[in-house]
Design a protein around this motif. Structure first.
Motif, PDB file in Angstrom:
ATOM      1  N   ILE A  21       1.206  -1.058  -0.180  1.00  0.00           N
ATOM      2  CA  ILE A  21      -0.123  -0.320  -0.268  1.00  0.00           C
ATOM      3  C   ILE A  21       0.172   1.344   0.270  1.00  0.00           C
ATOM      4  O   ILE A  21       0.429   1.866  -0.742  1.00  0.00           O
ATOM      5  CB  ILE A  21      -1.062  -0.094   1.153  1.00  0.00           C
ATOM      6  CG1 ILE A  21      -2.163  -0.890   0.905  1.00  0.00           C
ATOM      7  CG2 ILE A  21      -1.843   1.712   1.206  1.00  0.00           C
ATOM      8  CD1 ILE A  21      -2.618  -0.864   2.113  1.00  0.00           C
ATOM      9  N   VAL A  22       1.943   1.297   0.722  1.00  0.00           N
ATOM     10  CA  VAL A  22       2.981   2.766   0.923  1.00  0.00           C
ATOM     11  C   VAL A  22       3.541   2.832   0.008  1.00  0.00           C
ATOM     12  O   VAL A  22       3.429   3.789  -1.039  1.00  0.00           O
ATOM     13  CB  VAL A  22       4.422   1.888   2.122  1.00  0.00           C
ATOM     14  CG1 VAL A  22       5.131   3.364   1.782  1.00  0.00           C
ATOM     15  CG2 VAL A  22       3.234   2.417   3.548  1.00  0.00           C
ATOM     16  N   MET A  23       3.567   1.102  -0.720  1.00  0.00           N
ATOM     17  CA  MET A  23       4.700   1.312  -2.629  1.00  0.00           C
ATOM     18  C   MET A  23       3.554   1.888  -3.324  1.00  0.00           C
ATOM     19  O   MET A  23       4.105   2.887  -4.154  1.00  0.00           O
ATOM     20  CB  MET A  23       4.996   0.309  -3.064  1.00  0.00           C
ATOM     21  CG  MET A  23       5.951  -0.545  -2.242  1.00  0.00           C
ATOM     22  SD  MET A  23       7.738   0.319  -1.323  1.00  0.00           S
ATOM     23  CE  MET A  23       7.769   1.932  -1.751  1.00  0.00           C
ATOM     24  N   ALA A  24       2.582   1.512  -3.277  1.00  0.00           N
ATOM     25  CA  ALA A  24       1.072   1.983  -4.390  1.00  0.00           C
ATOM     26  C   ALA A  24       1.537   3.768  -3.922  1.00  0.00           C
ATOM     27  O   ALA A  24       0.913   4.269  -5.314  1.00  0.00           O
ATOM     28  CB  ALA A  24      -0.126   1.391  -3.968  1.00  0.00           C
ATOM     29  N   ALA A  25       1.395   3.922  -2.874  1.00  0.00           N
ATOM     30  CA  ALA A  25       1.699   5.738  -2.732  1.00  0.00           C
ATOM     31  C   ALA A  25       2.289   5.620  -3.471  1.00  0.00           C
ATOM     32  O   ALA A  25       2.773   7.819  -3.755  1.00  0.00           O
ATOM     33  CB  ALA A  25       1.413   6.176  -0.770  1.00  0.00           C
ATOM     34  N   GLU A  26       3.918   5.571  -3.093  1.00  0.00           N
ATOM     35  CA  GLU A  26       4.964   6.246  -4.066  1.00  0.00           C
ATOM     36  C   GLU A  26       5.003   6.126  -5.088  1.00  0.00           C
ATOM     37  O   GLU A  26       5.432   7.298  -6.074  1.00  0.00           O
ATOM     38  CB  GLU A  26       6.367   5.759  -2.897  1.00  0.00           C
ATOM     39  CG  GLU A  26       6.120   5.384  -1.744  1.00  0.00           C
ATOM     40  CD  GLU A  26       6.451   7.024  -1.399  1.00  0.00           C
ATOM     41  OE1 GLU A  26       7.148   7.635  -2.171  1.00  0.00           O
ATOM     42  OE2 GLU A  26       6.360   7.106  -0.183  1.00  0.00           O
ATOM     43  N   TYR A  72      -2.125   2.244  12.128  1.00  0.00           N
ATOM     44  CA  TYR A  72      -0.331   2.291  10.662  1.00  0.00           C
ATOM     45  C   TYR A  72      -1.697   2.195   9.339  1.00  0.00           C
ATOM     46  O   TYR A  72      -0.463   2.725   8.434  1.00  0.00           O
ATOM     47  CB  TYR A  72       1.123   2.235  11.209  1.00  0.00           C
ATOM     48  CG  TYR A  72       0.463   0.102  10.869  1.00  0.00           C
ATOM     49  CD1 TYR A  72       0.927  -0.305   9.732  1.00  0.00           C
ATOM     50  CD2 TYR A  72       0.518  -0.124  12.906  1.00  0.00           C
ATOM     51  CE1 TYR A  72       0.438  -1.845   9.869  1.00  0.00           C
ATOM     52  CE2 TYR A  72       0.085  -1.262  12.314  1.00  0.00           C
ATOM     53  CZ  TYR A  72       0.807  -2.283  11.323  1.00  0.00           C
ATOM     54  OH  TYR A  72       1.124  -4.090  11.495  1.00  0.00           O
ATOM     55  N   TRP A  73      -2.316   1.246   9.305  1.00  0.00           N
ATOM     56  CA  TRP A  73      -3.201   1.305   7.883  1.00  0.00           C
ATOM     57  C   TRP A  73      -3.534   1.896   7.576  1.00  0.00           C
ATOM     58  O   TRP A  73      -3.556   2.595   6.564  1.00  0.00           O
ATOM     59  CB  TRP A  73      -4.243   0.065   7.956  1.00  0.00           C
ATOM     60  CG  TRP A  73      -3.636  -1.167   8.714  1.00  0.00           C
ATOM     61  CD1 TRP A  73      -2.714  -1.885   9.655  1.00  0.00           C
ATOM     62  CD2 TRP A  73      -3.273  -2.692   7.476  1.00  0.00           C
ATOM     63  NE1 TRP A  73      -2.194  -2.969   9.354  1.00  0.00           N
ATOM     64  CE2 TRP A  73      -2.900  -3.636   8.216  1.00  0.00           C
ATOM     65  CE3 TRP A  73      -2.880  -1.983   6.380  1.00  0.00           C
ATOM     66  CZ2 TRP A  73      -2.000  -4.593   7.121  1.00  0.00           C
ATOM     67  CZ3 TRP A  73      -2.946  -3.401   5.151  1.00  0.00           C
ATOM     68  CH2 TRP A  73      -1.958  -4.428   5.834  1.00  0.00           C
ATOM     69  N   ALA A  74      -4.104   3.033   8.139  1.00  0.00           N
ATOM     70  CA  ALA A  74      -4.583   4.771   7.948  1.00  0.00           C
ATOM     71  C   ALA A  74      -4.137   5.660   7.155  1.00  0.00           C
ATOM     72  O   ALA A  74      -4.316   6.071   6.289  1.00  0.00           O
ATOM     73  CB  ALA A  74      -5.289   4.849   9.385  1.00  0.00           C
ATOM     74  N   CYS A  75      -2.694   5.599   7.987  1.00  0.00           N
ATOM     75  CA  CYS A  75      -1.591   6.006   7.457  1.00  0.00           C
ATOM     76  C   CYS A  75      -1.474   5.597   6.365  1.00  0.00           C
ATOM     77  O   CYS A  75      -1.455   6.720   4.833  1.00  0.00           O
ATOM     78  CB  CYS A  75      -0.570   6.187   8.324  1.00  0.00           C
ATOM     79  SG  CYS A  75      -0.572   6.688  10.149  1.00  0.00           S
ATOM     80  N   ALA A  76      -1.375   4.512   5.650  1.00  0.00           N
ATOM     81  CA  ALA A  76      -0.568   3.466   4.434  1.00  0.00           C
ATOM     82  C   ALA A  76      -1.859   4.339   3.204  1.00  0.00           C
ATOM     83  O   ALA A  76      -1.390   4.858   1.992  1.00  0.00           O
ATOM     84  CB  ALA A  76      -0.637   2.488   4.274  1.00  0.00           C
ATOM     85  N   TRP A  77      -3.401   4.302   3.731  1.00  0.00           N
ATOM     86  CA  TRP A  77      -4.433   4.482   3.024  1.00  0.00           C
ATOM     87  C   TRP A  77      -4.523   5.624   2.732  1.00  0.00           C
ATOM     88  O   TRP A  77      -5.386   6.696   1.426  1.00  0.00           O
ATOM     89  CB  TRP A  77      -5.728   3.663   3.133  1.00  0.00           C
ATOM     90  CG  TRP A  77      -5.518   2.519   3.123  1.00  0.00           C
ATOM     91  CD1 TRP A  77      -5.515   1.042   3.897  1.00  0.00           C
ATOM     92  CD2 TRP A  77      -5.456   1.636   1.778  1.00  0.00           C
ATOM     93  NE1 TRP A  77      -5.484  -0.172   3.261  1.00  0.00           N
ATOM     94  CE2 TRP A  77      -5.534   0.310   2.187  1.00  0.00           C
ATOM     95  CE3 TRP A  77      -5.667   2.550   0.880  1.00  0.00           C
ATOM     96  CZ2 TRP A  77      -5.857  -0.348   0.878  1.00  0.00           C
ATOM     97  CZ3 TRP A  77      -5.525   1.496  -0.873  1.00  0.00           C
ATOM     98  CH2 TRP A  77      -5.673  -0.464  -0.651  1.00  0.00           C
ATOM     99  N   GLY A  78      -3.781   6.582   4.235  1.00  0.00           N
ATOM    100  CA  GLY A  78      -4.098   8.121   3.548  1.00  0.00           C
ATOM    101  C   GLY A  78      -3.159   8.958   2.256  1.00  0.00           C
ATOM    102  O   GLY A  78      -2.990   9.750   1.533  1.00  0.00           O
ATOM    103  N   GLY A  79      -1.974   8.245   2.454  1.00  0.00           N
ATOM    104  CA  GLY A  79      -0.913   8.105   1.574  1.00  0.00           C
ATOM    105  C   GLY A  79      -1.571   7.888   0.307  1.00  0.00           C
ATOM    106  O   GLY A  79      -1.349   8.829  -0.342  1.00  0.00           O
TER     107      GLY A  79
END
Length: 166
Positions: A21-26, A72-79
């Motif tokens: 999820i974080v990589m998708a945001a990046e 922290y899942w919300a942070c990932a999806w927030g990104g």
């Protein structure tokens, strides 16, 4: 147990699920960066500030409302939501102010194929490591083969191209 779990300490294994999820945001941030050239070229960099502000507000809103429940899942999806907002705004306004004919059909096809392959590869998460690696490697090879077939015909390469000509 996936190979990464052997490398990471036990305290960090729980968070491995958010990495895609974080990589998708990046990736969305990278696309936004590339889409940002239009307003630099026409000397209207204020658009960048507005798009970044909108993305930041979305990121903060997601974090404020969802961190208490999802951590922290919300942070990932927030990104994803924040960078996605900036990316989409830059694309939409950019197409109005300085249109660039992006191959949206091809881009959508790659995104869809990636999502389908990723979903299929998740089926092997509980398999023994060697089976999961073989299964996932097959789908990575299929994806690379599709890219080569679609966008990088081997016959057009200078040295090895002579072996692929019809």
């Amino acid at each position: 147990m996936p190979l990464l779990q052997y490398i990471l300490g036990a305290n960090y294994r729980e968070g491995l699920g958010v990495v895609p999820i974080v990589m998708a945001a990046e990736i969305m941030m990278g696309v936004y960066f590339n889409l940002s050239f239009w307003y630099k070229l026409i000397d209207k960099t204020i658009y960048g500030a507005w798009f970044s502000l909108a993305g930041c507000l979305v990121l903060f809103a997601v974090n404020i409302f969802f961190i208490p429940q999802y951590g922290y899942w919300a942070c990932a999806w927030g990104g994803v939501a924040g960078y996605g907002t900036a990316m989409v705004l830059s694309y939409i306004v950019g197409q109005q102010k300085n249109p660039i004919p992006y191959p949206m059909k091809d881009i959508f096809c790659y995104v869809l194929l990636t999502a389908v392959f990723f979903s299929i590869m998740q089926l092997s998460s509980d398999w023994p490591m060697i089976g999961a690696l073989a299964f996932n490697t097959l789908f990575i090879v299929l994806f690379v083969a599709y890219i080569i077939y679609r966008d990088l015909p081997l016959k057009s390469l200078p040295v090895i191209g002579k072996y692929f000509r019809k």
